[in-house]
Design a protein around this motif. Sequence first.
Motif, PDB file in Angstrom:
ATOM      1  N   LEU A 185       0.831  -1.206   0.000  1.00  9.82           N
ATOM      2  CA  LEU A 185       0.000   0.000   0.000  1.00  9.82           C
ATOM      3  C   LEU A 185       0.865   1.256   0.000  1.00  9.82           C
ATOM      4  O   LEU A 185       0.533   2.245  -0.668  1.00  9.82           O
ATOM      5  CB  LEU A 185      -0.925  -0.003   1.220  1.00  9.82           C
ATOM      6  CG  LEU A 185      -2.030  -1.060   1.222  1.00  9.82           C
ATOM      7  CD1 LEU A 185      -2.792  -1.028   2.551  1.00  9.82           C
ATOM      8  CD2 LEU A 185      -2.991  -0.839   0.055  1.00  9.82           C
ATOM      9  N   VAL A 186       1.961   1.222   0.738  1.00 10.38           N
ATOM     10  CA  VAL A 186       2.885   2.368   0.753  1.00 10.38           C
ATOM     11  C   VAL A 186       3.454   2.604  -0.638  1.00 10.38           C
ATOM     12  O   VAL A 186       3.528   3.745  -1.125  1.00 10.38           O
ATOM     13  CB  VAL A 186       4.027   2.139   1.766  1.00 10.38           C
ATOM     14  CG1 VAL A 186       5.115   3.191   1.604  1.00 10.38           C
ATOM     15  CG2 VAL A 186       3.476   2.160   3.192  1.00 10.38           C
ATOM     16  N   ALA A 187       3.850   1.515  -1.310  1.00  5.70           N
ATOM     17  CA  ALA A 187       4.384   1.633  -2.661  1.00  5.70           C
ATOM     18  C   ALA A 187       3.351   2.241  -3.607  1.00  5.70           C
ATOM     19  O   ALA A 187       3.677   3.107  -4.439  1.00  5.70           O
ATOM     20  CB  ALA A 187       4.836   0.264  -3.176  1.00  5.70           C
ATOM     21  N   LEU A 188       2.101   1.822  -3.468  1.00  2.64           N
ATOM     22  CA  LEU A 188       1.036   2.387  -4.304  1.00  2.64           C
ATOM     23  C   LEU A 188       0.833   3.867  -3.998  1.00  2.64           C
ATOM     24  O   LEU A 188       0.575   4.671  -4.905  1.00  2.64           O
ATOM     25  CB  LEU A 188      -0.265   1.624  -4.076  1.00  2.64           C
ATOM     26  CG  LEU A 188      -0.339   0.208  -4.679  1.00  2.64           C
ATOM     27  CD1 LEU A 188      -1.626  -0.481  -4.251  1.00  2.64           C
ATOM     28  CD2 LEU A 188      -0.236   0.265  -6.198  1.00  2.64           C
ATOM     29  N   SER A 193       1.739  10.357  -4.423  1.00  2.05           N
ATOM     30  CA  SER A 193       2.491  11.400  -3.725  1.00  2.05           C
ATOM     31  C   SER A 193       3.789  10.815  -3.181  1.00  2.05           C
ATOM     32  O   SER A 193       3.783   9.714  -2.617  1.00  2.05           O
ATOM     33  CB  SER A 193       1.668  11.973  -2.576  1.00  2.05           C
ATOM     34  OG  SER A 193       2.479  12.774  -1.730  1.00  2.05           O
ATOM     35  N   PRO A 194       4.907  11.551  -3.292  1.00  5.20           N
ATOM     36  CA  PRO A 194       6.181  11.058  -2.755  1.00  5.20           C
ATOM     37  C   PRO A 194       6.377  11.380  -1.279  1.00  5.20           C
ATOM     38  O   PRO A 194       7.476  11.204  -0.742  1.00  5.20           O
ATOM     39  CB  PRO A 194       7.213  11.795  -3.612  1.00  5.20           C
ATOM     40  CG  PRO A 194       6.562  13.114  -3.883  1.00  5.20           C
ATOM     41  CD  PRO A 194       5.081  12.816  -4.023  1.00  5.20           C
TER      42      PRO A 194
END
Length: 307
Positions: A185-188, A193-194
Motif C-alpha cells: 500500500l505504501v508503494a502504491l 504522492s512522494p
Amino acid sequence: MTHKDFIAALPKDALAELSRTENAAGLWHLAGHVALIAGFAVWIAQGWPLWQLALVAQGIVICFLFTLQHECTHKTPFASRALNEWAGRIIGVLILQPFEWFRYLHLAHHRHTNIPGKDPELTAGGKPETAWQYIRHVSGLPLWAAMARITWGTARGRIEDDFTPQRAKPRLQREAQTMLAIYALVALSLLASPLLFWIWLLPVLLGQPFLRLYLLAEHGRCAFVADMFRNTRTTYTNRIVQFLAWNMPYHTEHHALPMVPFHKLPALNAAMRGHHKVTAPGYTAFNAEFLRGLGTGQLPARNDGAQ
C-alpha cells in the motif's frame, strides 16, 4: 562480584520497586518521541531551511524507536500488555523488523548474551573486525538486506531459525504477511504522492548508521562470558541520546535485570555504581577506540567515570 551476586544482595522490596511498571512514564516518553517525528516531518514537507539536515534527524529519531521495540519484547515500557504489543508491532513496520520474530531472537540473546554459538546476535554476523567490515556494518545495508529476506521468508512460512518455537510460527507468518501488505500500500501511495518517501523511507536509510554506531557499544569487544558485568557495556552519554534510546545506554543494568522498566534504569545504575566492569564515556569515544583496535583484538579501554 558478578551480576548474580549483585541481584542476590538487593533487598526484595527494592527489587520489587525497581521492577514495577506503569503506563504514564512510557506514554509521556512516547509522546515526546512521536512529537519529534511529527515536527521533523512537517519541516521536511514544508521545505523549510536546512530541510536536508532534518532528513537525517528524522531518520535518527525513527530508527531509535528500535530501542522501544526492544523494550516491548520485555513488556516493560507500559503496564498494559496491549500497549507493549501494539507499540512493538507498529515500530516493526516503521523500521522493517517484525516484532514477533525479533521478540524470540532477543529473548535468546538475553539467555545466551555474548556466548559464541548460542547468542543469535553473534551468529548473525558478529562484530566487525576490519575497517571494511566496520564500514559495511555501520552502513546498515546488511541489516536492511537481512530484514527484507527474513520478512519475505517468514511471510512464506520459511522460518528456519532455532529460537522461534513451533507454536509461534503461524503468528510470525501472519505478522510478516500483514507487513508486506502494508508495504504494498505504501508503494502504491508513492504513485500519487512522494510524501512518505521524504518523511519516512529516505530518512530511515540515512538514520540507520547512527543506530548501528550506538548498538555496537552494547556488547562490542566485551568478554565472551555469562557475567553481565563483563559481557555488556554501560555507556555514559548526554540526555538527548538517553531520551532517544529510552535509557538503554544503561545496558549493563538492563541485561542484569531486564524486568526493570526504562524509567527505573537511572536508579538501578546508581545502585550498581562500583560494580561495573565495562563502561564507556560516550559513543564517540567508544567508536574511536573500537576503530583503533580493529584487526588487533584489542578491547576498548575501561572507563568507570561518572556521567
